[in-house]
Design an enzyme around this catalytic site. Sequence first.
Site, PDB file in Angstrom:
ATOM      1  N   SER A 193       6.135  -3.010  -5.437  1.00 61.29           N
ATOM      2  CA  SER A 193       5.354  -1.884  -4.578  1.00 61.29           C
ATOM      3  C   SER A 193       6.248  -0.384  -4.601  1.00 61.29           C
ATOM      4  O   SER A 193       7.236  -0.329  -5.091  1.00 61.29           O
ATOM      5  CB  SER A 193       5.586  -2.296  -3.040  1.00 61.29           C
ATOM      6  OG  SER A 193       6.728  -2.360  -2.612  1.00 61.29           O
ATOM      7  N   ASP A 194       5.480   0.421  -4.590  1.00 60.44           N
ATOM      8  CA  ASP A 194       6.109   1.766  -4.248  1.00 60.44           C
ATOM      9  C   ASP A 194       6.777   1.707  -3.017  1.00 60.44           C
ATOM     10  O   ASP A 194       6.524   0.564  -2.069  1.00 60.44           O
ATOM     11  CB  ASP A 194       4.997   2.828  -4.188  1.00 60.44           C
ATOM     12  CG  ASP A 194       5.752   4.005  -4.180  1.00 60.44           C
ATOM     13  OD1 ASP A 194       6.960   4.160  -4.315  1.00 60.44           O
ATOM     14  OD2 ASP A 194       4.883   5.160  -4.652  1.00 60.44           O
ATOM     15  N   TRP A 195       8.001   2.364  -2.969  1.00 60.50           N
ATOM     16  CA  TRP A 195       8.699   2.218  -1.765  1.00 60.50           C
ATOM     17  C   TRP A 195       8.121   2.296  -0.305  1.00 60.50           C
ATOM     18  O   TRP A 195       7.881   3.515  -0.038  1.00 60.50           O
ATOM     19  CB  TRP A 195      10.272   3.066  -1.988  1.00 60.50           C
ATOM     20  CG  TRP A 195      11.051   2.374  -2.757  1.00 60.50           C
ATOM     21  CD1 TRP A 195      12.380   2.511  -2.248  1.00 60.50           C
ATOM     22  CD2 TRP A 195      11.091   1.821  -4.115  1.00 60.50           C
ATOM     23  NE1 TRP A 195      13.223   1.667  -3.446  1.00 60.50           N
ATOM     24  CE2 TRP A 195      12.620   1.375  -4.386  1.00 60.50           C
ATOM     25  CE3 TRP A 195      10.182   1.513  -4.674  1.00 60.50           C
ATOM     26  CZ2 TRP A 195      12.918   0.659  -5.524  1.00 60.50           C
ATOM     27  CZ3 TRP A 195      10.312   0.908  -6.027  1.00 60.50           C
ATOM     28  CH2 TRP A 195      11.520   0.360  -6.314  1.00 60.50           C
TER      29      TRP A 195
END
Length: 616
Positions: free
Chosen positions: A233-235
């Site tokens: 995932s993106d953060w």
Amino acid sequence: MPSTIEVEASAAVAQLALSEKASLGGGSSFWESSAARGVPSFVMSDGPHGLRRQEGSAADHLGLGASSPATCFPPAVGLGQSWDGELMERVGAALARESQDQGVDVLLGPGINIKRDPRCGRNFEYLSEDPFLTSHLATPWVNGLQGGGVGASLKHFAANNAEFDRMRLSSDVADRPLREIYLRAFERVIRDAHPWTVMCSYNRINGVLASQNKFLLTDVLRRDWGFQGAVISDWGAVGDRVAAVAAGLDLQMPGDTGFFNASVVDAVLNGTLDERDVDRAATAVARTALLARYHRRDVSVDYTVHHALAREAATRSIALLKNDGALLPLDRSGRIAVIGAFAVEPRYQGGGSSHVRVTDLDIPLTEIRAAAPQATVEHAVGFTTDGSGGSDALCSEAVERARNSDVAVVFLGLAESNESEGFDRDTIDLPVEQLAVLEAVVAVQPNTVVVLSAGGVLHLAPVHALVPAILSGGLLGHGCGAAIANVLFGAVNPSGRLTETIPLRVQDAPSYLNFPGEHSRAVYGEGTFVGYRGYDAREQEVLYPFGYGLSYTTFAFEDLAVEPGNDGLAVKVSIRNTGSTAGREIVQIYASKVDSAVSRAPRELVVVPCEVVNAG
């Protein structure tokens, strides 16, 4: 990928308890995955054009905290203008060495989203408005990085083309443009370069969060394209780990306190999540961790060599947009007025998560003086870049310097406060105080060259009308100063080409009325007619077209032949340098399908070879 790693990853996961498998799906800290029995952790770091290695309490994803010094190569907006796959591979290999040296296993890049609209605040991190060119450049970058034993993370998957409301915005896009424009580059890089990981984006696609989008993460990515790596995932992009794992997410970043891990265990036990999905995610993470361990190596980095590469990359990325009367290259003698704050405080990278703490920085004014030691070079700031407005005193000083010179070199552009990750621009105009200074300078010095620094497209019609010569490099990394001097004085013949169209006005952009969106939805109403496809289809006049760029020499294209080949058509053409200076030409081949049953752009880029041709 070594076959033994596949076997080892599956075997390691098979002997783990459910809670251990679930723990592999969440990071142990901001930049590190979790370890389990037989599965090591691996370290990740931003960013696409330079390493942003952080440790301890400095960790953040906005580029605010401290990071270790590293080489800042040209961001994608600049490096893309090289159109040079071989250069991209060498930059990727250099990034791998620095990553290995600083203990980073996976570098979070490249960013390959399409530049749908010139106002997107993160366009500096993306390569092009064209999916073919994007994949042509990103594939060798990934090969160079992974050839050096560091994994890539292809991002941001998918249709992440605005910063506005990015945690909630739904990109509402029909299947054809989704497949042909926004997914095409991802598909080609995945099939050809096999990145270790893919990063899902924050946004929704047709109402479904990317992190929970089974159509994208499983049906397209794994079933259609055969992706074997891990989806991270993106953060901060995951709100529901259970739904995300079921959809195809493997690793949630950053780490959490264990709540999400426990939710995965509970979901399996109560029958709302298939344990096979947990096994898939754990195996993908284990495979990545084992790949990282397998490829770790002791390296040393010669940052002077990397600085030289950064300079070369920056030089090759500069596009010559105008050169009336052959004003360029400049004479190395005489009187030169250098005007603008960016000449002494260059804008060379974007803001946000990709921000690099540099090992070195070439200052344009210093490099201009070094390149022309016989010249008298004087500088005037001309304007401020802090948004405080114009200054009569600064403008008057610039005019006086220009009046008493043989030529003026004016540095214009956008400050980091004007464009960055996290917000989009409302306009593509240059600040009014910069245009006012330029007008005043040109009034007393017609021999004026403009050097542009910006991460996004600018409204250049007023500049084009005022000056005889314009150089544009986008953002050029920390070798910017030497690169600009090399091109200004002809040590290097400019060969950069635009990777996105520069319109006469922002209202002409095909996406203008549908950007950035409203009520958390962005309707991709232009369909497949993105960038030059849209301008060409509407026969819309532009200031500088996609693929445009001038040279200090001229080329002739001869003996064009198109013949049937094993995999389609073979195109042959002879290139002859008809000028007196060696130069590098980029041959752009476009194709069209005139009898198409569906609406199509009049032409689309299909081949991009580069050639260096000596004079004569």
